[in-house]
Design a protein around this motif. Sequence first.
Motif, PDB file in Angstrom:
ATOM      1  N   THR A  77      12.906 -16.604 -31.627  1.00 42.59           N
ATOM      2  CA  THR A  77      13.119 -15.536 -30.657  1.00 42.59           C
ATOM      3  C   THR A  77      12.165 -14.398 -30.958  1.00 42.59           C
ATOM      4  OG1 THR A  77      14.851 -14.532 -31.992  1.00 42.59           O
ATOM      5  CG2 THR A  77      15.549 -16.054 -30.267  1.00 42.59           C
ATOM      6  N   ASP A  78      11.871 -13.650 -29.934  1.00 46.20           N
ATOM      7  CA  ASP A  78      11.007 -12.479 -30.035  1.00 46.20           C
ATOM      8  C   ASP A  78      11.604 -11.405 -29.137  1.00 46.20           C
ATOM      9  OD1 ASP A  78       8.879 -10.900 -30.748  1.00 46.20           O
ATOM     10  OD2 ASP A  78       7.419 -11.920 -29.480  1.00 46.20           O
ATOM     11  N   THR A  79      11.381 -10.168 -29.468  1.00 48.05           N
ATOM     12  CA  THR A  79      11.874  -9.069 -28.640  1.00 48.05           C
ATOM     13  C   THR A  79      10.721  -8.549 -27.799  1.00 48.05           C
ATOM     14  OG1 THR A  79      13.452  -8.487 -30.351  1.00 48.05           O
ATOM     15  CG2 THR A  79      13.045  -6.841 -28.663  1.00 48.05           C
ATOM     16  N   ARG A  80      10.952  -8.443 -26.537  1.00 52.42           N
ATOM     17  CA  ARG A  80       9.925  -7.984 -25.610  1.00 52.42           C
ATOM     18  C   ARG A  80      10.285  -6.605 -25.059  1.00 52.42           C
ATOM     19  NH1 ARG A  80       6.248 -12.266 -24.409  1.00 52.42           N
ATOM     20  NH2 ARG A  80       6.274 -13.387 -26.366  1.00 52.42           N
ATOM     21  N   ARG A  81       9.696  -6.300 -23.987  1.00 46.21           N
ATOM     22  CA  ARG A  81       9.862  -5.000 -23.338  1.00 46.21           C
ATOM     23  C   ARG A  81      11.335  -4.641 -23.145  1.00 46.21           C
ATOM     24  NH1 ARG A  81       6.919  -3.993 -17.643  1.00 46.21           N
ATOM     25  NH2 ARG A  81       5.006  -3.644 -18.781  1.00 46.21           N
ATOM     26  N   TYR A  82      11.663  -3.416 -23.415  1.00 44.85           N
ATOM     27  CA  TYR A  82      13.015  -2.880 -23.257  1.00 44.85           C
ATOM     28  C   TYR A  82      14.039  -3.581 -24.146  1.00 44.85           C
ATOM     29  CZ  TYR A  82      10.685  -1.092 -19.108  1.00 44.85           C
ATOM     30  OH  TYR A  82       9.790  -0.504 -18.247  1.00 44.85           O
ATOM     31  N   GLY A  83      13.592  -4.195 -25.247  1.00 43.58           N
ATOM     32  CA  GLY A  83      14.499  -4.833 -26.182  1.00 43.58           C
ATOM     33  C   GLY A  83      15.075  -6.156 -25.716  1.00 43.58           C
ATOM     34  N   LYS A  84      14.489  -6.764 -24.697  1.00 43.81           N
ATOM     35  CA  LYS A  84      14.987  -8.049 -24.176  1.00 43.81           C
ATOM     36  C   LYS A  84      14.526  -9.203 -25.071  1.00 43.81           C
ATOM     37  CE  LYS A  84      16.719  -6.351 -20.387  1.00 43.81           C
ATOM     38  NZ  LYS A  84      18.097  -6.432 -20.025  1.00 43.81           N
ATOM     39  N   ALA A  85      15.409 -10.141 -25.303  1.00 48.15           N
ATOM     40  CA  ALA A  85      15.091 -11.302 -26.141  1.00 48.15           C
ATOM     41  C   ALA A  85      14.341 -12.355 -25.335  1.00 48.15           C
ATOM     42  CB  ALA A  85      16.374 -11.907 -26.699  1.00 48.15           C
ATOM     43  N   MET A  86      13.400 -13.020 -25.979  1.00 47.30           N
ATOM     44  CA  MET A  86      12.659 -14.145 -25.401  1.00 47.30           C
ATOM     45  C   MET A  86      12.718 -15.285 -26.402  1.00 47.30           C
ATOM     46  SD  MET A  86      11.138 -13.474 -22.456  1.00 47.30           S
ATOM     47  CE  MET A  86       9.732 -14.525 -22.287  1.00 47.30           C
ATOM     48  N   THR A  87      12.958 -16.486 -25.918  1.00 50.47           N
ATOM     49  CA  THR A  87      12.920 -17.674 -26.754  1.00 50.47           C
ATOM     50  C   THR A  87      11.535 -18.288 -26.614  1.00 50.47           C
ATOM     51  OG1 THR A  87      15.276 -18.037 -26.426  1.00 50.47           O
ATOM     52  CG2 THR A  87      13.989 -19.913 -27.208  1.00 50.47           C
ATOM     53  N   ILE A  88      10.848 -18.469 -27.733  1.00 52.24           N
ATOM     54  CA  ILE A  88       9.485 -18.985 -27.744  1.00 52.24           C
ATOM     55  C   ILE A  88       9.501 -20.387 -28.338  1.00 52.24           C
ATOM     56  CG2 ILE A  88       7.110 -18.543 -28.498  1.00 52.24           C
ATOM     57  CD1 ILE A  88       8.307 -16.219 -26.879  1.00 52.24           C
ATOM     58  N   ILE A  89       8.894 -21.344 -27.627  1.00 51.10           N
ATOM     59  CA  ILE A  89       8.778 -22.730 -28.093  1.00 51.10           C
ATOM     60  C   ILE A  89       7.300 -23.005 -28.322  1.00 51.10           C
ATOM     61  CG2 ILE A  89       9.297 -25.145 -27.615  1.00 51.10           C
ATOM     62  CD1 ILE A  89      11.310 -24.046 -25.488  1.00 51.10           C
ATOM     63  N   GLU A  90       6.944 -23.337 -29.565  1.00 47.03           N
ATOM     64  CA  GLU A  90       5.542 -23.536 -29.936  1.00 47.03           C
ATOM     65  C   GLU A  90       5.349 -24.899 -30.593  1.00 47.03           C
ATOM     66  OE1 GLU A  90       4.167 -19.134 -31.245  1.00 47.03           O
ATOM     67  OE2 GLU A  90       5.580 -20.136 -32.604  1.00 47.03           O
ATOM     68  N   GLY A  91       4.077 -25.330 -30.650  1.00 50.42           N
ATOM     69  CA  GLY A  91       3.735 -26.559 -31.359  1.00 50.42           C
ATOM     70  C   GLY A  91       3.320 -27.705 -30.464  1.00 50.42           C
ATOM     71  N   PHE A  92       3.132 -27.451 -29.183  1.00 49.82           N
ATOM     72  CA  PHE A  92       2.711 -28.506 -28.258  1.00 49.82           C
ATOM     73  C   PHE A  92       1.231 -28.807 -28.457  1.00 49.82           C
ATOM     74  CE2 PHE A  92       6.247 -26.423 -26.058  1.00 49.82           C
ATOM     75  CZ  PHE A  92       7.052 -27.511 -25.806  1.00 49.82           C
ATOM     76  N   GLU A  93       0.871 -30.057 -28.239  1.00 53.22           N
ATOM     77  CA  GLU A  93      -0.530 -30.445 -28.319  1.00 53.22           C
ATOM     78  C   GLU A  93      -1.230 -30.104 -27.008  1.00 53.22           C
ATOM     79  OE1 GLU A  93      -1.558 -34.138 -29.868  1.00 53.22           O
ATOM     80  OE2 GLU A  93      -0.188 -33.998 -31.546  1.00 53.22           O
ATOM     81  N   ASP A  94      -2.539 -29.959 -27.080  1.00 48.34           N
ATOM     82  CA  ASP A  94      -3.327 -29.643 -25.889  1.00 48.34           C
ATOM     83  C   ASP A  94      -3.210 -30.752 -24.859  1.00 48.34           C
ATOM     84  OD1 ASP A  94      -4.187 -27.325 -27.053  1.00 48.34           O
ATOM     85  OD2 ASP A  94      -6.030 -28.214 -27.845  1.00 48.34           O
ATOM     86  N   GLY A  95      -3.264 -30.368 -23.596  1.00 49.11           N
ATOM     87  CA  GLY A  95      -3.267 -31.328 -22.509  1.00 49.11           C
ATOM     88  C   GLY A  95      -1.897 -31.796 -22.057  1.00 49.11           C
ATOM     89  N   GLU A  96      -0.863 -31.295 -22.662  1.00 50.53           N
ATOM     90  CA  GLU A  96       0.489 -31.707 -22.272  1.00 50.53           C
ATOM     91  C   GLU A  96       0.944 -30.902 -21.057  1.00 50.53           C
ATOM     92  OE1 GLU A  96       4.658 -32.670 -24.472  1.00 50.53           O
ATOM     93  OE2 GLU A  96       2.848 -32.283 -25.587  1.00 50.53           O
ATOM     94  N   ASP A  97       1.677 -31.537 -20.160  1.00 45.82           N
ATOM     95  CA  ASP A  97       2.165 -30.867 -18.963  1.00 45.82           C
ATOM     96  C   ASP A  97       3.424 -30.071 -19.307  1.00 45.82           C
ATOM     97  OD1 ASP A  97       2.501 -30.008 -16.385  1.00 45.82           O
ATOM     98  OD2 ASP A  97       3.452 -31.861 -15.711  1.00 45.82           O
TER      99      ASP A  97
END
Length: 99
Positions: free
Chosen positions: A32-52
């Motif tokens: 999770t990351d905190t964005r503008r106005y303290g709103k939470a965002m769930t971030i998903i990382e680690g995808f390989e290039d070219g994936e839809d």
Amino acid sequence: MADDFSKVTGLPDDLGIEDDLRRSEEVLTVRTDTRRYGKAMTIIEGFEDGEDLRELASSLKRSLACGGTVEGDTIELQGNHVARVPDLLREHGYAVEER
């Protein structure tokens, strides 16, 4: 790459086994990351290039009833969904690193 899998497995290319194998080898991270106005965002990382990612992001947004976007090779979902996203990603065939 598809030729490599068909030679090793002996299965026809029409089965689409290479996509399943590629997904199972990727290890995604969910945070999770905190964005503008303290709103939470769930971030998903680690995808390989070219994936839809747009199709996967759309499915996740429907399942979680939230908004979100694809930024480069990451998916960003509005809200804190760290508890549910790993299970949903596993249903799609991805390996998820627990944090």
